[in-house]
Scaffold this active site. Structure first.
Site, PDB file in Angstrom:
ATOM      1  N   TYR A  15      -1.143   6.195  11.271  1.00 57.53           N
ATOM      2  CA  TYR A  15       0.243   6.603  11.069  1.00 57.53           C
ATOM      3  C   TYR A  15       0.619   7.722  12.019  1.00 57.53           C
ATOM      4  O   TYR A  15      -0.151   8.667  12.202  1.00 57.53           O
ATOM      5  CB  TYR A  15       0.458   7.069   9.623  1.00 57.53           C
ATOM      6  N   ASP A  52      -4.205   1.627  -3.842  1.00 60.79           N
ATOM      7  CA  ASP A  52      -4.902   2.906  -3.687  1.00 60.79           C
ATOM      8  C   ASP A  52      -3.939   4.070  -3.877  1.00 60.79           C
ATOM      9  O   ASP A  52      -4.255   5.202  -3.507  1.00 60.79           O
ATOM     10  CB  ASP A  52      -5.522   2.985  -2.284  1.00 60.79           C
ATOM     11  N   LYS A  70      -4.039  -1.304  10.864  1.00 62.96           N
ATOM     12  CA  LYS A  70      -2.789  -1.419  10.109  1.00 62.96           C
ATOM     13  C   LYS A  70      -1.824  -0.359  10.602  1.00 62.96           C
ATOM     14  O   LYS A  70      -2.166   0.826  10.623  1.00 62.96           O
ATOM     15  CB  LYS A  70      -3.072  -1.214   8.616  1.00 62.96           C
TER      16      LYS A  70
END
Lengths: 294, 294, 294, 294, 294
Positions: free
Chosen positions: C148, C26, C178
């Site tokens: 993140y 991506d 993730k």
């Protein structure tokens, strides 16, 4: 491309050459009734019967021109859904002013959206693009993405900037991508290579001569472009019809730029033998209206 | 007609003559893969490049034929949204099997709906028509109404019946009305006169000779019809392409039926000189496949 | 997890090991057509037949790759719905560019969303996450949350930051989370322990050697991770297929990282015996393309 | 087929042979817990790991079997949305009891709808089919149409009836069509030829011997069928797994029916040497449970 | 069952025994204010504090009883959405008079729907069931299906009929199924075995004695039933509270029917020693009100 878009897509590209000559006349929102498009119906009317694959118009302009557009079955109509106004301090911040549903209702063959990457609100423009892209799938409407690099680094014509901008558009659902020419066939080839959908080249800013303008487009075509979207360079030309025909020769028949220029100039000279045609451009005080050649 | 429908409407009629030759290939739902349309793609393919203003297909057929249709920019696509199956005891009761939204998504230029007036459930068909008509306005989609008199009185070909049926369609939002021929230009003129939108004539059932078939259409055109929708009489003809060209001569160039018939027969004779072409029709055991002429 | 998600979830994890090797491609939206993914179809094609449990793609890329993806029944497809472009001054501000409904229509097996915690607009990203999470329940679509830490404190790889980010995702409806590796199995174990759904580890930035890269993942697996999502470290590897197979050995067969590295290097040496394979990385001038190992 | 359906379609057909073995276990609604499917989870469980491309279940059964289905990534799940109950005087009038949206939520790979042509309410079934077909396009869901002739003329197994029924389904948007076998490869070939989408053959009623049953399917495959949907003949067989494997040999490996029958009978004899296997069927008092062979 | 239904389902069953005693008071729509429920608030009030797992009421009754219901946290509320009126010639044709959305708004813990199989409009009832089932999944609402065989063959109490009816309900999405007792534990066991969700037994019609009534329920429980739904046999009993407690002993504590009967009768005798308790029933002039025992 979703096959649902097939029937409309067949109207945006010449079926023999798979290339397209698009004619955007959407400048009025940003710049007002500049020279060449004072009368929107006359401007659109001038393309009737010419080898134009499609015009790009704002929704209000489409409504005003319905009767004009209705006499040419072969000229596709693309609704432009992005806008900003030059009066605004935020002229780089395009907002959505139309919807795919409106384009559907008017029987348009495509929708175009404008994204500037770099300015303050580019995240919003990206999100808007995502929405339009979603609706285009929902209604089977081809999506033309006009991608511009407006970074502080001045990436507007850079290979690296346009590669990213074009690729982003493809990954987010564009069916056709319009970018600026990056200066050389070699660099533009790399822009085209990074996409998996047709890339067309913008007419772009003022060039010194008609030939220079045509060579730029010729370079893009050699690099793998699928066509061109030229507005001001057409409607601010002394003879828009001549330029449209010239572009068709260049795009669909692969006539060399030099020959096209000679053809156009020959016709102009026949008509106006004693006048100097080129070399008098680029002096406009408003940078927005100086894009036209010849 | 709503102006929203202008852009699509311009694709359904020849812009010079304002007339139309439509080619319906929607028989598979009712009759199955009858002669001439066993292979839907081949049947549609046979119209490519011919002077057909539009094909009429069911939604599944359009999807199957998207690649075929995509090579002809000039042939409009109309989605038929009504259906019944001959296996059913209720073959006269058409139900809606498609929606305007589906036609929009597929990029169609029009939608057609079939209403039988007379049978048990005709009120439902009328209500369905109202819904489709409403959605056509919503999406700017031209609406072709196929109006049939199926009264017990056997009004199928009557002037009075068709005048009512056609007029009802106009008042409820049809943009184009298809009816059966009423037997004479004089009577058909009165059908046309009662509407304020284009009326086209159905190809109808089997006729003894090609000339007879063409004269029927010629009569309708003289009465003011705006064109024709012929299916079986084309695809069950030995040379569908010849018949489509002949119809275009008749409709758009006002070539007399007699001359058109001679033209078609001349071409057929050139191709197959020793065979008797006409006069052997109407003997099919299955009434569903005997509609074709020549 | 809602049981409505069961059938799709079974395609995201190996049914024997309950672990997953995901392959995100991506990057084109953010970075353009970087090395390894210039041609999106070729990049996806390279994973066909390899032990990849799923690819992660943007919606436009999925449409372009439908035919490629359709020849591998076992590779799940996850649609990434977040985007930002590196040309923008706001590259850390991800916006939604796709919807769960679009993923549904394309037959995807999951949706992934990217949230950066720390930047100016992280509240909007959180709200977006809430919306996507809601729609995932509505449509029974598994949700992969890429969390993140982008705080000024530089929490990107910290245990404390990732514990919070991962836990927040779980509590707000993520089915798979993730995060970056936090540097040691001990610290990553505490990240995993704080969630109640599978946690997978990101491939992350450049490492000096292939072994170092693999040991990082091995550490995450020892800490309880349920798999890995590796993009650039795969597609910018000289032999993406070798790396994918190596990852499968590591993740599904618990082969030690050292052995996997030897296996991959052995294969590379067989192919190119005289060349130094590792140790020459990290020197790229463009920080965006230096993530790859070996 | 819309490309939006590609990812799901790849799960319904073996990618190497492009054929399919579907296993419908939807009989409970009509007939109750008949022999072989008393326990729905056991019945579905018996197909796990066997070469079944997909099971066909009602929505409630899918929910009950989610955990069972979740251990087999390769068996597609098709939701059946039509129902009637044998207790009803209107057992031929199928009604919609599920929606495409429900199938989407459960992560199904397809939807199947049952249309009986001939009975009193067949127009309603046709309209229902149109709606499901529309929603299948909307959500990218493959549509399997089970078409049955239930006319008074007793067209159930006729070539003419099945040609119409199958063709109608294609024109209205079916992606896969299931019909009864028409008795000979030659006649079935004509059914297949009239469609432009895969046609699969129903297992159908009781046959005297296993060989006879297999030869029927072999005939359909020779005629161009794309596979089979067999329910009772599998789950009422003494060894459903053996029969599923046999069907896979027949469909995917083109093993002759005779050889498949010998293979199955060999395995059965090994297991139960002294018992007569065939020839004792068809004596069930309930016609609904006598469909099984061997 | 979808896990989305878990929180509401936990209110419908005793968490220790996993069984339920439901108390339907929905007879007023069909029969009017019959004895025992003249005052709906009083009728509901009589169950307060008693070991009732849930009441089943029509929506208007719930609104009237909100304050009453609000004082008992442990009694679940199920909204009945089917109705017919005894004044109608079509008393067997239940129609939907409420929706799952209304039940959600009122904070109900479940919805119940009534399907009669056999009568003229049973296909509509089946379709209605499909819709309610769909909405129950959408809103996470447990669905109780009351399935009745009303065939001309008089299947109301047959094993074969109830097996089909119950199974159909499971396959179409019921979470709890209520059927009539089929006369013996052995036959009812087969009804239960064919479902994969809890089956509860209806109180049913009049029985000669209290013991007979209780033994019927005891038989159902031995056959695997998950509880009971008893209305008239409770509210037309002289001491509804006694009967509810007795049912709780029977269902949750597995107290033998005989012992329960003695317990109830003992209490009654204590209270009203000289009165004959049984044997004076069944004399009501309205057969619909004669179901009660003791």
């Amino acid at each position: 491309m979703s096959v649902d878009k097939s029937l409309r897509m067949r109207r945006l590209f010449n079926l023999l050459t798979n290339k397209t000559v698009l004619y955007p006349i959407d400048h009025g929102v940003t710049m007002g009734p500049i020279e060449g498009i004072e009368n929107i119906r006359a401007a659109v009317g001038a393309a009737l019967g010419e080898p134009v694959d499609g015009v790009i118009l704002h929704k209000g302009a489409i409504v005003r021109c319905l009767d004009t557009l209705s006499v040419d079955r072969n000229m596709a109509v693309i609704m432009h859904v992005s806008a900003s106004v030059s009066l605004s301090p935020h002229v780089n911040e395009k907002v959505l002013v139309g919807s795919v549903e409106e384009a559907v209702r008017l029987g348009c063959d495509g929708v175009s959206v404008h994204v500037n990457l770099g300015p303050r609100h580019d995240t919003r423009m990206l999100r808007d693009f995502g929405k339009v892209s979603r609706d285009c799938v929902k209604y089977g409407m081809p999506l033309l993405a006009m991608m511009y690099c407006r970074t502080e680094a001045g990436d507007e014509l850079s290979e690296s900037g346009n590669r990213i901008a074009a690729r982003a558009a493809m990954e987010l659902g564009a069916d056709i991508i319009k970018v600026n020419y990056t200066g050389s066939p070699r660099s533009f080839e790399r822009v085209v290579a990074g996409c998996d959908v047709p890339v067309i080249v913008a007419g772009g800013g003022a060039t010194a001569t008609l030939l220079e303008f045509l060579e730029k487009i010729e370079g893009a075509m050699q690099a793998g472009a699928s066509g061109v979207a030229v507005g001001r360079n057409v409607f601010q030309h002394r003879q828009p019809r001549l330029l449209l025909r010239g572009l068709a020769h260049l795009i669909h028949s692969q006539m060399p730029a030099k020959q096209v220029a000679e053809l156009i100039e020959g016709e102009l000279n026949d008509e106006r033998p004693a006048e100097v045609v080129h070399g008098d451009r680029g002096t406009g005080t408003n940078h927005r209206t100086t894009a036209a050649v010849a």
